[in-house]
Design a protein around this motif. Structure first.
Motif, PDB file in Angstrom:
ATOM      1  N   GLN A 170       1.031  -1.102   0.121  1.00  0.00           N
ATOM      2  CA  GLN A 170       0.163   0.007  -0.164  1.00  0.00           C
ATOM      3  C   GLN A 170       0.871   1.183   0.110  1.00  0.00           C
ATOM      4  OE1 GLN A 170      -3.034   0.786   2.994  1.00  0.00           O
ATOM      5  NE2 GLN A 170      -3.389   2.798   2.376  1.00  0.00           N
ATOM      6  N   VAL A 171       0.343   2.172  -1.025  1.00  0.00           N
ATOM      7  CA  VAL A 171       1.331   3.492  -1.045  1.00  0.00           C
ATOM      8  C   VAL A 171       0.170   4.132  -0.013  1.00  0.00           C
ATOM      9  CG1 VAL A 171       2.086   5.372  -2.215  1.00  0.00           C
ATOM     10  CG2 VAL A 171       2.190   2.794  -3.245  1.00  0.00           C
ATOM     11  N   ARG A 172       0.717   4.832   1.089  1.00  0.00           N
ATOM     12  CA  ARG A 172      -0.191   5.831   1.770  1.00  0.00           C
ATOM     13  C   ARG A 172      -0.100   7.250   1.292  1.00  0.00           C
ATOM     14  NH1 ARG A 172      -0.472   6.655   8.389  1.00  0.00           N
ATOM     15  NH2 ARG A 172      -2.249   7.979   8.263  1.00  0.00           N
ATOM     16  N   ALA A 173      -0.814   7.694   0.517  1.00  0.00           N
ATOM     17  CA  ALA A 173      -0.571   9.111   0.073  1.00  0.00           C
ATOM     18  C   ALA A 173      -1.986   9.518  -0.539  1.00  0.00           C
ATOM     19  CB  ALA A 173       0.361   8.754  -1.064  1.00  0.00           C
ATOM     20  N   GLY A 174      -1.943  10.732  -0.521  1.00  0.00           N
ATOM     21  CA  GLY A 174      -3.258  11.456  -1.478  1.00  0.00           C
ATOM     22  C   GLY A 174      -3.270  11.103  -3.029  1.00  0.00           C
ATOM     23  N   TYR A 175      -4.332  11.269  -3.501  1.00  0.00           N
ATOM     24  CA  TYR A 175      -4.442  10.784  -4.814  1.00  0.00           C
ATOM     25  C   TYR A 175      -3.735  11.517  -5.871  1.00  0.00           C
ATOM     26  CZ  TYR A 175      -8.423   8.052  -2.931  1.00  0.00           C
ATOM     27  OH  TYR A 175      -9.243   7.299  -2.172  1.00  0.00           O
ATOM     28  N   LEU A 176      -3.326  12.891  -5.538  1.00  0.00           N
ATOM     29  CA  LEU A 176      -2.482  13.560  -6.193  1.00  0.00           C
ATOM     30  C   LEU A 176      -1.098  13.927  -5.812  1.00  0.00           C
ATOM     31  CD1 LEU A 176      -5.341  16.158  -7.142  1.00  0.00           C
ATOM     32  CD2 LEU A 176      -4.344  14.706  -8.783  1.00  0.00           C
ATOM     33  N   ASP A 177      -0.777  13.249  -4.885  1.00  0.00           N
ATOM     34  CA  ASP A 177       0.701  13.354  -4.361  1.00  0.00           C
ATOM     35  C   ASP A 177       1.558  12.493  -5.380  1.00  0.00           C
ATOM     36  OD1 ASP A 177       2.092  13.535  -1.628  1.00  0.00           O
ATOM     37  OD2 ASP A 177       3.055  11.761  -2.859  1.00  0.00           O
ATOM     38  N   ALA A 178       2.554  13.496  -5.742  1.00  0.00           N
ATOM     39  CA  ALA A 178       3.575  13.324  -6.823  1.00  0.00           C
ATOM     40  C   ALA A 178       4.339  12.044  -6.426  1.00  0.00           C
ATOM     41  CB  ALA A 178       4.288  14.623  -7.296  1.00  0.00           C
ATOM     42  N   ALA A 179       4.789  12.039  -5.398  1.00  0.00           N
ATOM     43  CA  ALA A 179       5.907  11.064  -4.801  1.00  0.00           C
ATOM     44  C   ALA A 179       4.863   9.970  -4.804  1.00  0.00           C
ATOM     45  CB  ALA A 179       6.412  11.283  -3.372  1.00  0.00           C
ATOM     46  N   GLY A 180       3.688   9.917  -4.214  1.00  0.00           N
ATOM     47  CA  GLY A 180       2.835   8.729  -4.102  1.00  0.00           C
ATOM     48  C   GLY A 180       2.665   8.119  -5.644  1.00  0.00           C
ATOM     49  N   LEU A 181       2.432   8.910  -6.492  1.00  0.00           N
ATOM     50  CA  LEU A 181       1.840   8.193  -7.775  1.00  0.00           C
ATOM     51  C   LEU A 181       3.266   7.759  -8.435  1.00  0.00           C
ATOM     52  CD1 LEU A 181      -0.496  11.338  -8.939  1.00  0.00           C
ATOM     53  CD2 LEU A 181      -1.200   9.006  -8.342  1.00  0.00           C
ATOM     54  N   ALA A 182       4.443   8.609  -8.200  1.00  0.00           N
ATOM     55  CA  ALA A 182       5.599   7.895  -8.787  1.00  0.00           C
ATOM     56  C   ALA A 182       5.783   6.463  -8.038  1.00  0.00           C
ATOM     57  CB  ALA A 182       6.758   8.677  -8.693  1.00  0.00           C
ATOM     58  N   GLU A 183       5.444   6.304  -6.778  1.00  0.00           N
ATOM     59  CA  GLU A 183       5.701   5.036  -6.177  1.00  0.00           C
ATOM     60  C   GLU A 183       5.077   3.849  -6.594  1.00  0.00           C
ATOM     61  OE1 GLU A 183       5.730   5.008  -1.736  1.00  0.00           O
ATOM     62  OE2 GLU A 183       6.044   2.620  -1.824  1.00  0.00           O
ATOM     63  N   LEU A 184       3.595   4.180  -6.871  1.00  0.00           N
ATOM     64  CA  LEU A 184       2.686   3.161  -7.324  1.00  0.00           C
ATOM     65  C   LEU A 184       3.260   2.839  -8.724  1.00  0.00           C
ATOM     66  CD1 LEU A 184       0.070   1.962  -6.599  1.00  0.00           C
ATOM     67  CD2 LEU A 184      -1.086   3.569  -8.161  1.00  0.00           C
ATOM     68  N   ALA A 185       3.530   3.841  -9.499  1.00  0.00           N
ATOM     69  CA  ALA A 185       3.931   3.491 -10.836  1.00  0.00           C
ATOM     70  C   ALA A 185       5.120   2.636 -10.901  1.00  0.00           C
ATOM     71  CB  ALA A 185       3.969   4.807 -11.769  1.00  0.00           C
ATOM     72  N   ALA A 186       5.882   2.918  -9.994  1.00  0.00           N
ATOM     73  CA  ALA A 186       7.250   1.944  -9.883  1.00  0.00           C
ATOM     74  C   ALA A 186       6.917   0.471  -9.517  1.00  0.00           C
ATOM     75  CB  ALA A 186       8.149   2.666  -8.851  1.00  0.00           C
ATOM     76  N   ARG A 187       5.942   0.333  -8.543  1.00  0.00           N
ATOM     77  CA  ARG A 187       5.742  -0.915  -8.061  1.00  0.00           C
ATOM     78  C   ARG A 187       4.732  -1.709  -9.008  1.00  0.00           C
ATOM     79  NH1 ARG A 187       7.250  -1.995  -3.081  1.00  0.00           N
ATOM     80  NH2 ARG A 187       7.644  -0.615  -1.438  1.00  0.00           N
ATOM     81  N   CYS A 188       4.085  -1.097 -10.039  1.00  0.00           N
ATOM     82  CA  CYS A 188       2.894  -1.740 -10.705  1.00  0.00           C
ATOM     83  C   CYS A 188       3.399  -1.805 -12.168  1.00  0.00           C
ATOM     84  CB  CYS A 188       1.527  -1.078 -10.685  1.00  0.00           C
ATOM     85  SG  CYS A 188       1.042  -0.838  -9.178  1.00  0.00           S
ATOM     86  N   ASP A 189       2.751  -2.793 -12.878  1.00  0.00           N
ATOM     87  CA  ASP A 189       3.015  -2.784 -14.510  1.00  0.00           C
ATOM     88  C   ASP A 189       1.643  -2.307 -15.167  1.00  0.00           C
ATOM     89  OD1 ASP A 189       5.344  -4.373 -14.644  1.00  0.00           O
ATOM     90  OD2 ASP A 189       4.161  -5.836 -13.191  1.00  0.00           O
ATOM     91  N   ALA A 190       0.447  -2.052 -14.528  1.00  0.00           N
ATOM     92  CA  ALA A 190      -0.668  -1.307 -14.971  1.00  0.00           C
ATOM     93  C   ALA A 190      -1.562  -1.069 -13.900  1.00  0.00           C
ATOM     94  CB  ALA A 190      -1.308  -2.371 -15.972  1.00  0.00           C
ATOM     95  N   ILE A 191      -2.035  -0.092 -13.974  1.00  0.00           N
ATOM     96  CA  ILE A 191      -3.160   0.669 -12.901  1.00  0.00           C
ATOM     97  C   ILE A 191      -4.547   0.851 -13.323  1.00  0.00           C
ATOM     98  CG2 ILE A 191      -2.955   2.661 -11.404  1.00  0.00           C
ATOM     99  CD1 ILE A 191       0.061   3.026 -12.006  1.00  0.00           C
ATOM    100  N   THR A 192      -5.324   0.495 -12.399  1.00  0.00           N
ATOM    101  CA  THR A 192      -6.650   0.705 -12.658  1.00  0.00           C
ATOM    102  C   THR A 192      -7.373   1.823 -11.423  1.00  0.00           C
ATOM    103  OG1 THR A 192      -9.016  -0.188 -13.204  1.00  0.00           O
ATOM    104  CG2 THR A 192      -7.568  -1.340 -11.505  1.00  0.00           C
ATOM    105  N   THR A 193      -8.477   2.120 -11.415  1.00  0.00           N
ATOM    106  CA  THR A 193      -9.240   2.821 -10.362  1.00  0.00           C
ATOM    107  C   THR A 193     -10.455   2.145  -9.754  1.00  0.00           C
ATOM    108  OG1 THR A 193     -10.072   4.894  -9.690  1.00  0.00           O
ATOM    109  CG2 THR A 193     -10.484   4.169 -11.907  1.00  0.00           C
ATOM    110  N   GLU A 194     -10.645   2.432  -8.474  1.00  0.00           N
ATOM    111  CA  GLU A 194     -11.786   1.748  -7.788  1.00  0.00           C
ATOM    112  C   GLU A 194     -12.739   2.782  -7.497  1.00  0.00           C
ATOM    113  OE1 GLU A 194     -12.304   0.851  -3.920  1.00  0.00           O
ATOM    114  OE2 GLU A 194     -11.601   2.934  -3.532  1.00  0.00           O
TER     115      GLU A 194
END
Ligand SMILES: Nc1ncnc2c1ncn2[C@@H]1O[C@H](COP(=O)(O)OP(=O)(O)O)[C@@H](O)[C@H]1O
Ligand SMILES: [Mg+2]
Length: 388
Positions: free
Chosen positions: A53-77
């Protein structure tokens, strides 16, 4: 980004850590994917079960970068994840559904315009962006329902208005934000359709759901829809598929419909993700809405799902944790509930029960619809849910 197939072993990411994310993670993991969730809440339902789990706000730049680094593709719920966040992620990784489609579903005015473009009937309506427009609203739209264009859910952000005076008062009460005024329609029943569309244009739909709302919140879903005939169901499934195709949508989309007293089908709204009314598919279909979401994101095939058991889904709201007048929560009698045949209990791992909060759901499957309904009524009686 390219749309290569991501085979099990890859990691799938989801924006939002609620129950829909949790069930997406379950589906991803059961197919052998890793899962990562971005959500600001440290104990979110999906965060509890994901590998990361990346604990960050939806627009947090570092959080988004970390999620992208950890994943091969991304969706929304969660449809209120800002489209901008998906736009930023899409620079780094494949994202489905695309930000533009999510943006349409986040705005009732854009959503209605999309229905109109696709030739799918929707409620007569007017967009109200300013106080000046209150006076130009056609009288034919009253009595009506005023809905905030953005951020409404579970009946929140809506006011029923009888006349022009009530309309003006309601618009100010809702904060003077952009709204859509819809004509109040004579509803005979409410339906919804889950559609999944792949990047290759394949479209499949789940069977049509019939939904009962209480105080603006989904209470009961029945499948097969007891009151919709085959022609109406085919019409709803075709309309949902058309809307998805017209947006070039990739992923799972839910379209909600009204059936009017005269039998006409009218689109109400859509959600760019799996939907509460599709939860029954986990237990009653050979492909669930969450597995469809995983497959569409990963670029895997989307065979037509099949309903193998008639089902009734009951939402479990926080109210069940509070006996009449009692402010100390209790645990509902799950043991007595689970003594009934064909009961599938899903609890979302939310620490605190609150009235009106979705804590879980129950799907009852049976050999025939009458039996599913009969057991569902018994389950409702055990838990103290009003009969339907
Ligand atoms: N134009 C309408 N005429 C009659 N009933 C409506 C209308 N719009 C909404 N409703 C009722 O209110 C419920 C919630 O409205 P909806 O637009 O789906 O908002 P939400 O985002 O809260 O689900 C619907 O499921 C339906 O029962
Ligand atoms: Mg709705």
């Amino acid at each position: 980004m390219s749309r290569d197939v991501l085979l099990p072993g890859a990691t799938l990411g989801v924006m939002g850590g609620g129950q829909l994310g949790r069930m997406f993670v379950h589906a991803a993991q059961s197919l052998g994917y890793g899962a990562a969730v971005l959500d600001p809440d440290a104990s979110s339902p999906a965060g509890q079960v994901a590998q990361h789990q990346v604990r960050a706000g939806y627009l947090d730049a570092a959080g988004l970068a970390e999620l992208a680094a950890r994943c091969d593709a991304i969706t929304t719920e969660f449809e209120n994840v800002p489209a901008e966040a998906l736009r930023r992620l899409a620079v780094l990784r494949p994202v489905a559904p695309a930000a533009d489609a999510v943006a349409i579903c986040q705005d009732r005015a854009a959503e209605k315009a999309q229905f109109v473009r696709c030739g799918v009937p929707c409620a007569p309506h007017a967009v109200i962006d300013s106080a000046g427009q209150l006076t130009t609203v056609p009288a034919s739209l009253l009595p009506g329902i005023l809905k905030t264009a953005r951020m409404g859910y579970d009946g929140k952000g809506q006011r029923r208005v009888a006349d022009a005076q009530a309309l003006a008062a309601a618009w100010h009460e809702l904060g003077g934000v952009p709204c859509v005024l819809e004509q109040m329609l004579p509803l005979a029943l409410e339906l919804s359709v889950i559609v999944a569309r792949g990047a290759d244009g394949t479209v499949v739909t789940l069977p049509v759901q019939q939904n009962l709302h209480r105080e603006g919140i989904l209470a009961v879903t029945e499948v097969p829809a007891p009151q919709a005939d085959a022609a109406l169901q085919a019409q709803a499934r075709a309309a949902a598929g058309d809307v998805a195709a017209a947006m070039g949508y990739v992923g799972v989309l839910c379209v909600e419909f009204f059936v009017l007293a005269d039998g006409r089908l009218v689109a109400n709204e859509m959600a760019p993700r799996p939907h509460n009314s599709g939860h029954y598919s986990i237990d009653a279909c050979d492909l669930s809405q969450f597995e469809l979401q995983v497959r569409a994101l990963a670029g895997l095939p989307l065979p037509q799902p099949r309903l193998h058991s008639p089902a009734v889904m009951l939402n479990l709201l926080g109210d069940l944790w509070f006996a009449d007048g009692d402010e100390t929560p209790r645990t509902p009698p799950w043991d007595r509930l689970l003594a009934l045949p064909g009961v599938h209990l899903h609890l979302y791992g939310k620490a605190e029960a609150r009235r009106g909060r979705k804590m879980g759901h129950l799907t009852i499957t049976a050999a025939d619809a009458a039996q599913a309904r009969s057991v569902a009524l018994q389950a409702a009686a055990v838990l103290g849910i009003a009969p339907f």
